[in-house]
Design a protein around this motif. Structure first.
Motif, PDB file in Angstrom:
ATOM      1  N   LEU A   1     -36.500  25.165  60.291  1.00  0.00           N
ATOM      2  CA  LEU A   1     -36.593  24.241  61.424  1.00  0.00           C
ATOM      3  C   LEU A   1     -36.679  22.772  61.008  1.00  0.00           C
ATOM      4  N   ILE A   2     -36.905  22.523  59.743  1.00  0.00           N
ATOM      5  CA  ILE A   2     -37.131  21.154  59.280  1.00  0.00           C
ATOM      6  C   ILE A   2     -35.959  20.235  59.602  1.00  0.00           C
ATOM      7  N   PHE A   3     -34.756  20.741  59.448  1.00  0.00           N
ATOM      8  CA  PHE A   3     -33.588  19.875  59.622  1.00  0.00           C
ATOM      9  C   PHE A   3     -32.940  19.979  60.991  1.00  0.00           C
ATOM     10  N   LEU A   4     -33.465  20.825  61.858  1.00  0.00           N
ATOM     11  CA  LEU A   4     -32.924  20.893  63.211  1.00  0.00           C
ATOM     12  C   LEU A   4     -33.193  19.578  63.926  1.00  0.00           C
ATOM     13  N   GLY A   5     -32.218  19.047  64.547  1.00  0.00           N
ATOM     14  CA  GLY A   5     -32.388  17.807  65.290  1.00  0.00           C
ATOM     15  C   GLY A   5     -32.305  16.555  64.433  1.00  0.00           C
TER      16      GLY A   5
ATOM     17  N   VAL B   1     -45.328  19.367  56.499  1.00  0.00           N
ATOM     18  CA  VAL B   1     -45.064  20.775  56.226  1.00  0.00           C
ATOM     19  C   VAL B   1     -46.327  21.478  55.728  1.00  0.00           C
ATOM     20  N   CYS B   2     -46.266  22.787  55.799  1.00  0.00           N
ATOM     21  CA  CYS B   2     -47.281  23.649  55.207  1.00  0.00           C
ATOM     22  C   CYS B   2     -46.563  24.540  54.199  1.00  0.00           C
ATOM     23  N   ILE B   3     -47.057  24.523  52.979  1.00  0.00           N
ATOM     24  CA  ILE B   3     -46.507  25.371  51.923  1.00  0.00           C
ATOM     25  C   ILE B   3     -47.576  26.393  51.585  1.00  0.00           C
ATOM     26  N   GLU B   4     -47.211  27.674  51.657  1.00  0.00           N
ATOM     27  CA  GLU B   4     -48.168  28.743  51.386  1.00  0.00           C
ATOM     28  C   GLU B   4     -47.826  29.445  50.091  1.00  0.00           C
TER      29      GLU B   4
ATOM     30  N   ASP C   1     -44.171  33.385  44.740  1.00  0.00           N
ATOM     31  CA  ASP C   1     -45.053  33.656  45.878  1.00  0.00           C
ATOM     32  C   ASP C   1     -45.168  32.451  46.811  1.00  0.00           C
ATOM     33  N   LEU C   2     -44.212  31.571  46.763  1.00  0.00           N
ATOM     34  CA  LEU C   2     -44.246  30.312  47.506  1.00  0.00           C
ATOM     35  C   LEU C   2     -43.372  30.389  48.755  1.00  0.00           C
ATOM     36  N   ILE C   3     -43.927  29.944  49.896  1.00  0.00           N
ATOM     37  CA  ILE C   3     -43.185  29.926  51.157  1.00  0.00           C
ATOM     38  C   ILE C   3     -43.378  28.567  51.814  1.00  0.00           C
ATOM     39  N   ILE C   4     -42.283  27.927  52.192  1.00  0.00           N
ATOM     40  CA  ILE C   4     -42.352  26.702  52.977  1.00  0.00           C
ATOM     41  C   ILE C   4     -42.253  27.122  54.433  1.00  0.00           C
ATOM     42  N   LYS C   5     -43.370  26.965  55.155  1.00  0.00           N
ATOM     43  CA  LYS C   5     -43.413  27.405  56.550  1.00  0.00           C
ATOM     44  C   LYS C   5     -42.390  26.628  57.377  1.00  0.00           C
TER      45      LYS C   5
END
Length: 91
Positions: A34-38, A51-54, A26-30
């Motif tokens: 996009l984290i590695f773009l750029g 980051v926000c982890i839900e 049930d874990l999602i890294i928001k």
């Protein structure tokens, strides 16, 4: 291997999930995509990103806010939590 899989290799991260009674499925890294773009690969292969982890548990939605440290070369990831927020789900 994605970030979730890398984080789940660490005992400290698993202990954090257990503390909040969050199941790994049930874990999602928001905004994980996009984290590695750029990010430019070169001398510095370490990414440090907020980051926000839900996750969900019996009581509702849990948001864990913190810093993700990720080493691109050795494929290691560590989450350093700064705060957490609980939101009850409607019955």
């Amino acid at each position: 291997m994605n970030l979730k899989e890398l984080l789940l290799k660490g005992q400290n991260f698993i202990a954090l999930l257990n503390q909040f009674r969050i199941d790994a499925k049930d874990l999602i890294i928001k905004d994980e995509n996009l984290i590695f773009l750029g990010q430019e690969r070169g001398k510095n292969d370490i990414v440090k990103e907020s980051v926000c982890i839900e996750g969900r548990n019996n009581e509702g939605l849990i948001s864990l806010f913190g810093t993700l440290h990720y080493n691109l070369l050795s494929k290691l990831a560590v989450f350093e939590m700064q705060s957490a927020e609980k939101m009850s789900l409607p019955n």
